[in-house]
Design a protein around this motif. Structure first.
Motif, PDB file in Angstrom:
ATOM      1  N   THR A   9       0.903  -1.101   0.153  1.00  0.00           N
ATOM      2  CA  THR A   9      -0.047  -0.093  -0.063  1.00  0.00           C
ATOM      3  C   THR A   9       0.861   1.317  -0.019  1.00  0.00           C
ATOM      4  O   THR A   9       2.030   1.448   0.657  1.00  0.00           O
ATOM      5  N   ALA A  10       0.108   2.400  -0.455  1.00  0.00           N
ATOM      6  CA  ALA A  10       0.930   3.672  -0.651  1.00  0.00           C
ATOM      7  C   ALA A  10       0.474   4.684   0.140  1.00  0.00           C
ATOM      8  O   ALA A  10      -0.790   4.551   0.516  1.00  0.00           O
ATOM      9  N   GLY A  11       1.167   5.442   0.555  1.00  0.00           N
ATOM     10  CA  GLY A  11       0.835   6.627   1.469  1.00  0.00           C
ATOM     11  C   GLY A  11       0.773   7.942   0.511  1.00  0.00           C
ATOM     12  O   GLY A  11       1.546   8.200  -0.265  1.00  0.00           O
ATOM     13  N   LEU A  12      -0.116   8.748   0.738  1.00  0.00           N
ATOM     14  CA  LEU A  12      -0.332  10.002   0.078  1.00  0.00           C
ATOM     15  C   LEU A  12      -0.277  11.272   0.939  1.00  0.00           C
ATOM     16  O   LEU A  12      -0.595  11.192   2.061  1.00  0.00           O
ATOM     17  N   ALA A  13       0.240  12.132   0.246  1.00  0.00           N
ATOM     18  CA  ALA A  13       0.289  13.465   0.964  1.00  0.00           C
ATOM     19  C   ALA A  13       0.521  14.869   0.139  1.00  0.00           C
ATOM     20  O   ALA A  13       0.630  14.494  -1.184  1.00  0.00           O
ATOM     21  N   VAL A  14       0.165  15.913   0.577  1.00  0.00           N
ATOM     22  CA  VAL A  14       0.156  17.112  -0.471  1.00  0.00           C
ATOM     23  C   VAL A  14       1.432  17.757  -0.088  1.00  0.00           C
ATOM     24  O   VAL A  14       1.825  18.172   1.010  1.00  0.00           O
ATOM     25  N   THR A  15       2.216  18.089  -1.156  1.00  0.00           N
ATOM     26  CA  THR A  15       3.571  18.782  -0.761  1.00  0.00           C
ATOM     27  C   THR A  15       3.083  20.456  -0.631  1.00  0.00           C
ATOM     28  O   THR A  15       1.930  20.817  -0.842  1.00  0.00           O
ATOM     29  N   PRO A  16       3.991  20.929   0.010  1.00  0.00           N
ATOM     30  CA  PRO A  16       3.825  22.593   0.184  1.00  0.00           C
ATOM     31  C   PRO A  16       3.412  23.238  -1.082  1.00  0.00           C
ATOM     32  O   PRO A  16       2.882  24.202  -1.059  1.00  0.00           O
ATOM     33  N   GLY A  17       4.173  22.721  -2.279  1.00  0.00           N
ATOM     34  CA  GLY A  17       3.575  23.189  -3.514  1.00  0.00           C
ATOM     35  C   GLY A  17       2.244  22.727  -4.015  1.00  0.00           C
ATOM     36  O   GLY A  17       1.953  23.320  -5.112  1.00  0.00           O
ATOM     37  N   GLY A  18       1.713  21.908  -3.208  1.00  0.00           N
ATOM     38  CA  GLY A  18       0.027  21.587  -3.732  1.00  0.00           C
ATOM     39  C   GLY A  18       0.326  20.306  -4.706  1.00  0.00           C
ATOM     40  O   GLY A  18      -0.816  20.023  -5.109  1.00  0.00           O
ATOM     41  N   GLU A  19       1.299  19.792  -4.856  1.00  0.00           N
ATOM     42  CA  GLU A  19       1.041  18.595  -5.786  1.00  0.00           C
ATOM     43  C   GLU A  19       0.972  17.231  -4.854  1.00  0.00           C
ATOM     44  O   GLU A  19       1.186  17.450  -3.568  1.00  0.00           O
ATOM     45  N   LEU A  20       0.238  16.460  -5.532  1.00  0.00           N
ATOM     46  CA  LEU A  20       0.144  15.134  -4.484  1.00  0.00           C
ATOM     47  C   LEU A  20       1.470  14.229  -4.788  1.00  0.00           C
ATOM     48  O   LEU A  20       1.888  14.005  -5.619  1.00  0.00           O
ATOM     49  N   ASP A  21       1.875  13.611  -3.538  1.00  0.00           N
ATOM     50  CA  ASP A  21       3.138  12.822  -3.185  1.00  0.00           C
ATOM     51  C   ASP A  21       2.638  11.713  -2.942  1.00  0.00           C
ATOM     52  O   ASP A  21       1.777  11.463  -1.907  1.00  0.00           O
ATOM     53  N   ILE A  22       3.223  10.738  -3.370  1.00  0.00           N
ATOM     54  CA  ILE A  22       2.877   9.239  -3.285  1.00  0.00           C
ATOM     55  C   ILE A  22       4.388   8.331  -2.642  1.00  0.00           C
ATOM     56  O   ILE A  22       5.272   8.780  -3.414  1.00  0.00           O
ATOM     57  N   ALA A  23       4.268   7.770  -2.039  1.00  0.00           N
ATOM     58  CA  ALA A  23       5.302   6.880  -1.645  1.00  0.00           C
ATOM     59  C   ALA A  23       4.764   5.370  -1.483  1.00  0.00           C
ATOM     60  O   ALA A  23       3.782   5.091  -0.669  1.00  0.00           O
ATOM     61  N   LEU A  24       5.436   4.668  -2.159  1.00  0.00           N
ATOM     62  CA  LEU A  24       5.166   3.325  -1.839  1.00  0.00           C
ATOM     63  C   LEU A  24       5.793   2.655  -0.651  1.00  0.00           C
ATOM     64  O   LEU A  24       7.012   3.028  -0.332  1.00  0.00           O
ATOM     65  N   ASN A  25       5.181   1.983   0.128  1.00  0.00           N
ATOM     66  CA  ASN A  25       5.658   1.198   1.321  1.00  0.00           C
ATOM     67  C   ASN A  25       6.285   0.024   1.184  1.00  0.00           C
ATOM     68  O   ASN A  25       5.514  -0.974   0.810  1.00  0.00           O
ATOM     69  N   ALA A  26       7.530  -0.088   1.071  1.00  0.00           N
ATOM     70  CA  ALA A  26       8.241  -1.355   0.582  1.00  0.00           C
ATOM     71  C   ALA A  26       8.008  -2.462   1.895  1.00  0.00           C
ATOM     72  O   ALA A  26       8.452  -1.971   3.059  1.00  0.00           O
ATOM     73  N   ILE A  27       7.712  -3.511   1.651  1.00  0.00           N
ATOM     74  CA  ILE A  27       7.278  -4.356   2.849  1.00  0.00           C
ATOM     75  C   ILE A  27       8.289  -5.720   2.934  1.00  0.00           C
ATOM     76  O   ILE A  27       8.045  -6.505   3.598  1.00  0.00           O
ATOM     77  N   LYS A  28       8.777  -5.838   1.598  1.00  0.00           N
ATOM     78  CA  LYS A  28       9.504  -7.253   1.576  1.00  0.00           C
ATOM     79  C   LYS A  28      10.645  -6.916   0.782  1.00  0.00           C
ATOM     80  O   LYS A  28      10.765  -6.359  -0.377  1.00  0.00           O
ATOM     81  N   TYR A  29      11.734  -7.513   1.170  1.00  0.00           N
ATOM     82  CA  TYR A  29      13.176  -7.677   0.484  1.00  0.00           C
ATOM     83  C   TYR A  29      13.470  -9.007   0.292  1.00  0.00           C
ATOM     84  O   TYR A  29      13.301  -9.834   1.129  1.00  0.00           O
ATOM     85  N   GLU A  30      13.841  -9.565  -1.008  1.00  0.00           N
ATOM     86  CA  GLU A  30      14.385 -10.793  -1.102  1.00  0.00           C
ATOM     87  C   GLU A  30      15.673 -10.659  -1.924  1.00  0.00           C
ATOM     88  O   GLU A  30      15.791  -9.957  -2.774  1.00  0.00           O
ATOM     89  N   MET A  31      16.383 -11.445  -1.852  1.00  0.00           N
ATOM     90  CA  MET A  31      17.691 -11.529  -2.365  1.00  0.00           C
ATOM     91  C   MET A  31      18.295 -12.861  -2.470  1.00  0.00           C
ATOM     92  O   MET A  31      18.065 -13.652  -1.757  1.00  0.00           O
ATOM     93  N   SER A  32      18.683 -13.066  -3.658  1.00  0.00           N
ATOM     94  CA  SER A  32      18.876 -14.450  -4.296  1.00  0.00           C
ATOM     95  C   SER A  32      20.239 -14.485  -4.950  1.00  0.00           C
ATOM     96  O   SER A  32      20.519 -13.431  -5.693  1.00  0.00           O
ATOM     97  N   VAL A  33      21.023 -15.549  -5.006  1.00  0.00           N
ATOM     98  CA  VAL A  33      22.428 -15.589  -5.335  1.00  0.00           C
ATOM     99  C   VAL A  33      22.034 -15.647  -7.212  1.00  0.00           C
ATOM    100  O   VAL A  33      21.247 -16.663  -7.392  1.00  0.00           O
TER     101      VAL A  33
END
Lengths: 107, 340
Positions: free
Chosen positions: B279-303
């Motif tokens: 899920t993503a988070g939303l916010a409005v920047t001081p400049g009035g633009e919509l700002d989105i951040a994806l919430n990374a919840i899983k990392y996997e690493m393989s050889v």
């Protein structure tokens, strides 16, 4: 205002007016992330129905459980005078959790 | 509808009706503190080893082909005491950029949650909601929330930026006075009372499934508003966004390339790191633009594979794959100042 309505509380504060977007809750449905089904509603065919959703989280908390990501496909259709809300699996990632479907009346 | 009351609001919307209940403000959720109630996703790192029988004395560091600056990777020669050999060790050190925090609210039914942040670089989204007993006969709900923030900032400060505003359907107990108006359905269910602070939607944010996958942090989107909004999001003093799992699922791969100097040449190694987003988070920047951040919840690493040997340039090219899911398209927006 030249038209519409305003509702005030006892303190004289404006709590609602026709300037606001409408948003009422017709139903909440808890479904399995693997389920495919539908539910019908009568008397609302003149309204716009929107379905949002969120996961239902088990009480026990662990780091692994936050990896769960369960999402349903949803759709809204008309069948005569009834509104049909349908759902089916979309994403089941990690632990399978039930999903709460919010059936909302937008207009 | 064939009976009852229907008061139409802006754009023919429906703030009051006898068909479906309005949502009443139930308060701001309280953050739960204490052991076991606040925890973090995996950030301890993962170790992977390449082993060879070569006896050498070389060392070098990996480079990241993809998005340098987000992750830190280390590599070195690891000496096994049991069987003398040198191994190449990959360690993916995951920066702490997500916190999972539990909030709590007493509410007659499962709440509809709006997230507000006072800093557009810190965003929240609800991972899940569960009932945790009752209080005075009213259900208690735990709201597990992920909070994303830029690297290097103080978590305790960032958590204080987030406020969750909770709403649920009106119930008969909400009618506490002998004046005002109330509405009821054909079955006697209360659908509105003027004794509560009703949910007032000020705007909608609209997304389409063709939206370009955002980067890990703070990608600014072009947003589209519904027709004739009462208050454009740009001018909402304290925007709160409904959380409804509108987020995206994004899977990417990054190739890590390292090399070890040996007497017979350079040996190159690849490893692959996969990130998944929810899920993503939303916010409005001081400049009035919509700002989105994806919430990374899983990392996997393989050889991965040994790319080549005897050359100083890795033969494999960086691999990046991504998948985007966008749903649903409407994100209701409120002005949280209405409820402070």
């Amino acid at each position: 205002m030249a038209y519409g309505f305003r509702i005030y509380n006892q303190a004289g504060q404006l709590t609602l007016s026709s300037s606001n977007f409408g948003f009422t809750m017709l139903d909440k449905i808890e479904v399995s992330p693997y389920s495919t089904s539908s539910r019908s509603y009568s008397g609302v065919s003149d309204l716009v129905i929107h379905v949002a959703q969120t996961q239902k989280e088990p009480t026990a908390a662990s780091v692994d459980e936050i990896l769960a990501f369960n999402v349903m496909n949803t759709s809204v259709s008309l069948s005569g005078a009834d509104v049909i809300v349908s759902w089916s699996p979309r994403i089941v990632s990690g632990i399978a959790r039930n999903v709460i479907l919010y059936v909302m009346v937008m207009a | 509808m064939t009976y009852g009351i229907k008061l139409l609001g802006h754009n023919n919307s429906l703030p009051v009706s006898s068909v479906s209940p309005a949502l009443a403000f139930r308060g701001k959720a309280t953050r739960i503190t204490g052991a076991g109630m606040t925890y973090y996703p995996a950030d301890s790192g993962y170790d992977f080893y390449f082993r060879s029988n070569y006896f050498g004395n070389s060392y070098d560091t990996l480079t990241v082909a993809g998005t340098p600056g987000i992750y830190k990777f280390y590599a070195g020669i690891y000496n096994s005491a049991v069987a003398p050999r040198y191994d190449l060790k990959f360690t993916a050190s995951i920066p702490r950029e997500i916190i999972v925090v539990t909030y709590r609210i007493v509410c007659p039914s499962i709440p509809t949650v709006f997230c507000n942040t006072i800093s557009h670089t810190t965003k929240a989204s609800v991972l899940g909601i569960s009932q945790n007993g009752t209080s005075g006969g009213i259900p208690v709900w735990d709201i597990k929330t992920s909070i994303s923030f830029p690297l290097g900032l103080v978590e305790s400060t960032l958590i204080s930026y987030i406020t969750l505003y909770c709403f649920s359907e009106v119930v008969p107990a909400d009618s506490t006075s002998s004046f005002g108006i109330s509405a009821f359905s054909g079955t006697g269910q209360m659908t509105f009372t003027s004794d509560v602070k009703p949910l007032k939607i000020k705007d909608y944010v609209l997304f389409t499934s063709s939206t370009t996958p955002p980067s890990l942090q703070d990608t600014i989107y072009t947003r589209s508003f519904s027709p004739n909004p009462e208050t454009p999001t740009l001018s909402i003093a304290k925007a709160g966004f409904m959380n409804s799992d509108f987020g995206r699922y994004d899977s990417r791969q990054y190739i890590l390339q390292g090399w070890v100097s040996r007497s017979d040449g350079y040996w190159f190694y690849n490893a692959y790191m996969t990130t998944k987003y929810a899920t993503a988070g939303l916010a409005v920047t001081p400049g009035g633009e919509l700002d989105i951040a994806l919430n990374a919840i899983k990392y996997e690493m393989s050889v991965g594979e040994i790319a080549t040997s005897g050359a100083q340039t890795p033969s494999a090219s960086p691999v990046t794959t991504s998948k985007l899911e966008a749903f649903p398209t409407y994100i209701p927006v409120i002005d949280c100042a209405d409820y402070d």
